[in-house]
Motif scaffolding. Structure first.
Motif, PDB file in Angstrom:
ATOM      1  N   ASP A   1      31.676 -95.902  81.616  1.00  0.00           N
ATOM      2  CA  ASP A   1      30.248 -95.747  81.346  1.00  0.00           C
ATOM      3  C   ASP A   1      29.632 -96.964  80.656  1.00  0.00           C
ATOM      4  OD1 ASP A   1      30.230 -93.153  82.430  1.00  0.00           O
ATOM      5  OD2 ASP A   1      30.950 -92.315  80.546  1.00  0.00           O
ATOM      6  N   LEU A   2      30.443 -97.927  80.305  1.00  0.00           N
ATOM      7  CA  LEU A   2      29.947 -99.183  79.738  1.00  0.00           C
ATOM      8  C   LEU A   2      29.877-100.177  80.884  1.00  0.00           C
ATOM      9  CD1 LEU A   2      32.037 -99.150  76.449  1.00  0.00           C
ATOM     10  CD2 LEU A   2      29.600 -98.639  76.693  1.00  0.00           C
ATOM     11  N   LYS A   3      28.686-100.361  81.419  1.00  0.00           N
ATOM     12  CA  LYS A   3      28.519-101.002  82.714  1.00  0.00           C
ATOM     13  C   LYS A   3      28.723-102.519  82.711  1.00  0.00           C
ATOM     14  CE  LYS A   3      27.087 -97.169  84.809  1.00  0.00           C
ATOM     15  NZ  LYS A   3      26.888 -96.240  83.693  1.00  0.00           N
ATOM     16  N   THR A   4      28.562-103.173  81.553  1.00  0.00           N
ATOM     17  CA  THR A   4      28.657-104.629  81.513  1.00  0.00           C
ATOM     18  C   THR A   4      29.807-105.090  80.626  1.00  0.00           C
ATOM     19  OG1 THR A   4      27.187-104.894  79.603  1.00  0.00           O
ATOM     20  CG2 THR A   4      26.146-104.770  81.783  1.00  0.00           C
ATOM     21  N   LYS A   5      30.237-106.325  80.852  1.00  0.00           N
ATOM     22  CA  LYS A   5      31.303-106.908  80.035  1.00  0.00           C
ATOM     23  C   LYS A   5      30.856-106.980  78.567  1.00  0.00           C
ATOM     24  CE  LYS A   5      33.554-110.335  81.798  1.00  0.00           C
ATOM     25  NZ  LYS A   5      33.922-111.701  82.283  1.00  0.00           N
ATOM     26  N   HIS A   6      29.575-107.277  78.357  1.00  0.00           N
ATOM     27  CA  HIS A   6      29.036-107.356  76.994  1.00  0.00           C
ATOM     28  C   HIS A   6      29.182-106.020  76.267  1.00  0.00           C
ATOM     29  CE1 HIS A   6      26.319-108.043  73.636  1.00  0.00           C
ATOM     30  NE2 HIS A   6      25.636-106.983  74.003  1.00  0.00           N
ATOM     31  N   LEU A   7      28.835-104.927  76.934  1.00  0.00           N
ATOM     32  CA  LEU A   7      28.926-103.612  76.312  1.00  0.00           C
ATOM     33  C   LEU A   7      30.380-103.209  76.067  1.00  0.00           C
ATOM     34  CD1 LEU A   7      26.150-101.626  78.225  1.00  0.00           C
ATOM     35  CD2 LEU A   7      26.070-102.454  75.864  1.00  0.00           C
ATOM     36  N   ARG A   8      31.246-103.533  77.021  1.00  0.00           N
ATOM     37  CA  ARG A   8      32.666-103.194  76.839  1.00  0.00           C
ATOM     38  C   ARG A   8      33.269-103.950  75.665  1.00  0.00           C
ATOM     39  NH1 ARG A   8      32.244-103.096  82.514  1.00  0.00           N
ATOM     40  NH2 ARG A   8      32.958-105.256  82.715  1.00  0.00           N
ATOM     41  N   LYS A   9      32.831-105.181  75.467  1.00  0.00           N
ATOM     42  CA  LYS A   9      33.313-105.964  74.336  1.00  0.00           C
ATOM     43  C   LYS A   9      32.725-105.452  73.027  1.00  0.00           C
ATOM     44  CE  LYS A   9      33.556-110.693  72.527  1.00  0.00           C
ATOM     45  NZ  LYS A   9      33.184-112.122  72.778  1.00  0.00           N
ATOM     46  N   LYS A  10      31.437-105.111  73.046  1.00  0.00           N
ATOM     47  CA  LYS A  10      30.759-104.657  71.834  1.00  0.00           C
ATOM     48  C   LYS A  10      31.286-103.330  71.338  1.00  0.00           C
ATOM     49  CE  LYS A  10      26.120-103.883  69.926  1.00  0.00           C
ATOM     50  NZ  LYS A  10      24.663-103.946  70.208  1.00  0.00           N
ATOM     51  N   TYR A  11      31.580-102.414  72.268  1.00  0.00           N
ATOM     52  CA  TYR A  11      32.009-101.057  71.898  1.00  0.00           C
ATOM     53  C   TYR A  11      33.487-100.821  72.198  1.00  0.00           C
ATOM     54  CZ  TYR A  11      26.992-100.384  71.542  1.00  0.00           C
ATOM     55  OH  TYR A  11      25.676-100.511  71.188  1.00  0.00           O
ATOM     56  N   GLY A  12      34.223-101.892  72.370  1.00  0.00           N
ATOM     57  CA  GLY A  12      35.625-101.777  72.740  1.00  0.00           C
ATOM     58  C   GLY A  12      36.480-101.000  71.741  1.00  0.00           C
ATOM     59  N   ASN A  13      36.071-101.018  70.472  1.00  0.00           N
ATOM     60  CA  ASN A  13      36.841-100.289  69.442  1.00  0.00           C
ATOM     61  C   ASN A  13      36.510 -98.801  69.423  1.00  0.00           C
ATOM     62  OD1 ASN A  13      34.228-100.700  68.446  1.00  0.00           O
ATOM     63  ND2 ASN A  13      34.914-100.633  66.313  1.00  0.00           N
ATOM     64  N   ARG A  14      35.588 -98.370  70.304  1.00  0.00           N
ATOM     65  CA  ARG A  14      35.224 -96.959  70.353  1.00  0.00           C
ATOM     66  C   ARG A  14      35.358 -96.397  71.771  1.00  0.00           C
ATOM     67  NH1 ARG A  14      30.147 -96.107  69.299  1.00  0.00           N
ATOM     68  NH2 ARG A  14      29.319 -98.073  68.582  1.00  0.00           N
ATOM     69  N   ILE A  15      36.290 -96.969  72.525  1.00  0.00           N
ATOM     70  CA  ILE A  15      36.542 -96.476  73.886  1.00  0.00           C
ATOM     71  C   ILE A  15      37.682 -95.476  73.850  1.00  0.00           C
ATOM     72  CG2 ILE A  15      37.389 -97.097  76.164  1.00  0.00           C
ATOM     73  CD1 ILE A  15      35.890 -99.732  75.921  1.00  0.00           C
ATOM     74  N   GLU A  16      37.440 -94.294  74.441  1.00  0.00           N
ATOM     75  CA  GLU A  16      38.465 -93.267  74.515  1.00  0.00           C
ATOM     76  C   GLU A  16      39.321 -93.475  75.763  1.00  0.00           C
ATOM     77  OE1 GLU A  16      36.605 -89.340  72.335  1.00  0.00           O
ATOM     78  OE2 GLU A  16      36.387 -89.541  74.498  1.00  0.00           O
ATOM     79  N   PRO A  17      40.587 -93.085  75.709  1.00  0.00           N
ATOM     80  CA  PRO A  17      41.442 -93.189  76.893  1.00  0.00           C
ATOM     81  C   PRO A  17      40.992 -92.198  77.968  1.00  0.00           C
ATOM     82  CG  PRO A  17      42.572 -92.018  75.120  1.00  0.00           C
ATOM     83  CD  PRO A  17      41.300 -92.557  74.542  1.00  0.00           C
TER      84      PRO A  17
ATOM     85  N   ARG B   1      23.196 -94.613  61.447  1.00  0.00           N
ATOM     86  CA  ARG B   1      23.960 -95.272  62.500  1.00  0.00           C
ATOM     87  C   ARG B   1      24.257 -94.292  63.637  1.00  0.00           C
ATOM     88  NH1 ARG B   1      26.823 -99.782  62.173  1.00  0.00           N
ATOM     89  NH2 ARG B   1      28.666 -98.817  63.095  1.00  0.00           N
ATOM     90  N   GLY B   2      24.563 -93.056  63.270  1.00  0.00           N
ATOM     91  CA  GLY B   2      24.807 -92.037  64.283  1.00  0.00           C
ATOM     92  C   GLY B   2      23.590 -91.781  65.143  1.00  0.00           C
ATOM     93  N   THR B   3      22.418 -91.798  64.531  1.00  0.00           N
ATOM     94  CA  THR B   3      21.170 -91.599  65.270  1.00  0.00           C
ATOM     95  C   THR B   3      21.007 -92.636  66.372  1.00  0.00           C
ATOM     96  OG1 THR B   3      20.089 -90.646  63.319  1.00  0.00           O
ATOM     97  CG2 THR B   3      18.647 -91.505  65.046  1.00  0.00           C
ATOM     98  N   PHE B   4      21.503 -93.855  66.113  1.00  0.00           N
ATOM     99  CA  PHE B   4      21.383 -94.929  67.095  1.00  0.00           C
ATOM    100  C   PHE B   4      22.639 -95.084  67.949  1.00  0.00           C
ATOM    101  CE2 PHE B   4      18.118 -95.952  63.989  1.00  0.00           C
ATOM    102  CZ  PHE B   4      17.039 -96.230  64.808  1.00  0.00           C
ATOM    103  N   GLY B   5      23.478 -94.057  67.956  1.00  0.00           N
ATOM    104  CA  GLY B   5      24.612 -94.035  68.871  1.00  0.00           C
ATOM    105  C   GLY B   5      25.835 -94.797  68.418  1.00  0.00           C
ATOM    106  N   GLN B   6      25.890 -95.133  67.132  1.00  0.00           N
ATOM    107  CA  GLN B   6      26.984 -95.967  66.656  1.00  0.00           C
ATOM    108  C   GLN B   6      28.289 -95.209  66.390  1.00  0.00           C
ATOM    109  OE1 GLN B   6      26.749 -99.387  66.638  1.00  0.00           O
ATOM    110  NE2 GLN B   6      24.864 -98.824  67.689  1.00  0.00           N
ATOM    111  N   HIS B   7      28.301 -93.894  66.580  1.00  0.00           N
ATOM    112  CA  HIS B   7      29.538 -93.122  66.421  1.00  0.00           C
ATOM    113  C   HIS B   7      30.084 -92.607  67.760  1.00  0.00           C
ATOM    114  CE1 HIS B   7      28.701 -93.465  62.261  1.00  0.00           C
ATOM    115  NE2 HIS B   7      27.913 -92.421  62.132  1.00  0.00           N
ATOM    116  N   ILE B   8      29.402 -92.900  68.839  1.00  0.00           N
ATOM    117  CA  ILE B   8      29.814 -92.378  70.143  1.00  0.00           C
ATOM    118  C   ILE B   8      31.183 -92.926  70.536  1.00  0.00           C
ATOM    119  CG2 ILE B   8      29.333 -92.468  72.633  1.00  0.00           C
ATOM    120  CD1 ILE B   8      26.374 -92.337  71.966  1.00  0.00           C
TER     121      ILE B   8
END
Length: 221
Positions: free
Chosen positions: A205-221, A192-199
């Motif tokens: 840097d999350l340019k779309t609403k879809h990406l912000r929703k998908k990775y919302g639990n891994r957004i740093e302040p 999972r880390g290889t595919f960026g799942q721990h970033i």
């Protein structure tokens, strides 16, 4: 997945063609060089090639600065710091060397080094590594619309350089309290880390609403 990746590499542009596309945009403010595990004695062929390619690009004026990336992942030595020691021994001034000691996977090498570059105010950035790794990261860069160009190693050019290993003291690169990633993460977690799942992302840097929703639990302040 292996067949899919193999297909991507089969149709990927050659290193020479990729360089012909991006070299005219030089000089770059910085190039990103992903790390390789270090055994405490000698650089591996992969580390040698990546460091020497960065030396070549710096001395040719293609890159003004170099960002070496890599945590202590499989050995107690921080990959970024080891490569920086070699680079300094080979002639890059310390003030033009920057480190990302956080990344544990290729995708993290790109993203966390991009954040280092952004913090320094660097605008033009490129990934400089061996073609196999670089081709594997094309889709990641494209998916997240990262402003990172590509400068893969050209083997014939590299082999014309002096590839002698300089002497370094790697003790400064040792990580206190080191625990191997093999002990910290399962094979599935490492994949999972290889595919960026721990970033840990910055929201900007999350340019779309879809990406912000998908990775919302891994957004740093």
């Amino acid at each position: 997945m292996t067949m899919l990746l193999s297909g991507c590499f089969l149709f990927a542009p050659s290193a020479e063609k990729t360089n012909r596309k991006y070299l005219p945009k030089a000089p770059y403010d910085a190039i990103i060089v992903p790390g390789v595990p270090y055994d405490g004695k000698h650089w591996s062929e992969a580390m040698r090639n990546r460091v020497q390619w960065s030396i070549y690009l710096y001395k040719k004026g293609v890159a003004k600065n170099v960002i070496y990336s890599g945590s202590a992942v499989y050995s107690e030595y921080e990959e970024a710091k080891v490569m920086a020691l070699y680079a300094e021994a080979l002639g890059i001034p310390k003030e033009h060397i920057f480190l990302d000691p956080r990344a544990e996977h290729s995708t993290e090498n790109i993203y966390y080094s991009y954040r280092v570059a952004k913090k320094q105010g660097f605008q033009k950035i490129a990934l400089a590594t061996d073609p196999f790794q670089l081709n594997g990261m094309r889709q990641f860069i494209k998916k997240f619309e990262l402003p990172v160009d590509l400068l893969p190693i050209v083997k014939d050019t590299l082999l014309k350089q002096d590839l002698t290993e300089p002497v370094i003291d790697p003790s400064a690169a040792k990580r206190d309290g080191f625990v191997s990633i093999v002990s910290r993460q399962s094979k599935w977690q490492r994949l999972r880390g290889t595919f960026g799942q721990h970033i840990r992302w910055k929201e900007e840097d999350l340019k779309t609403k879809h990406l912000r929703k998908k990775y919302g639990n891994r957004i740093e302040p």
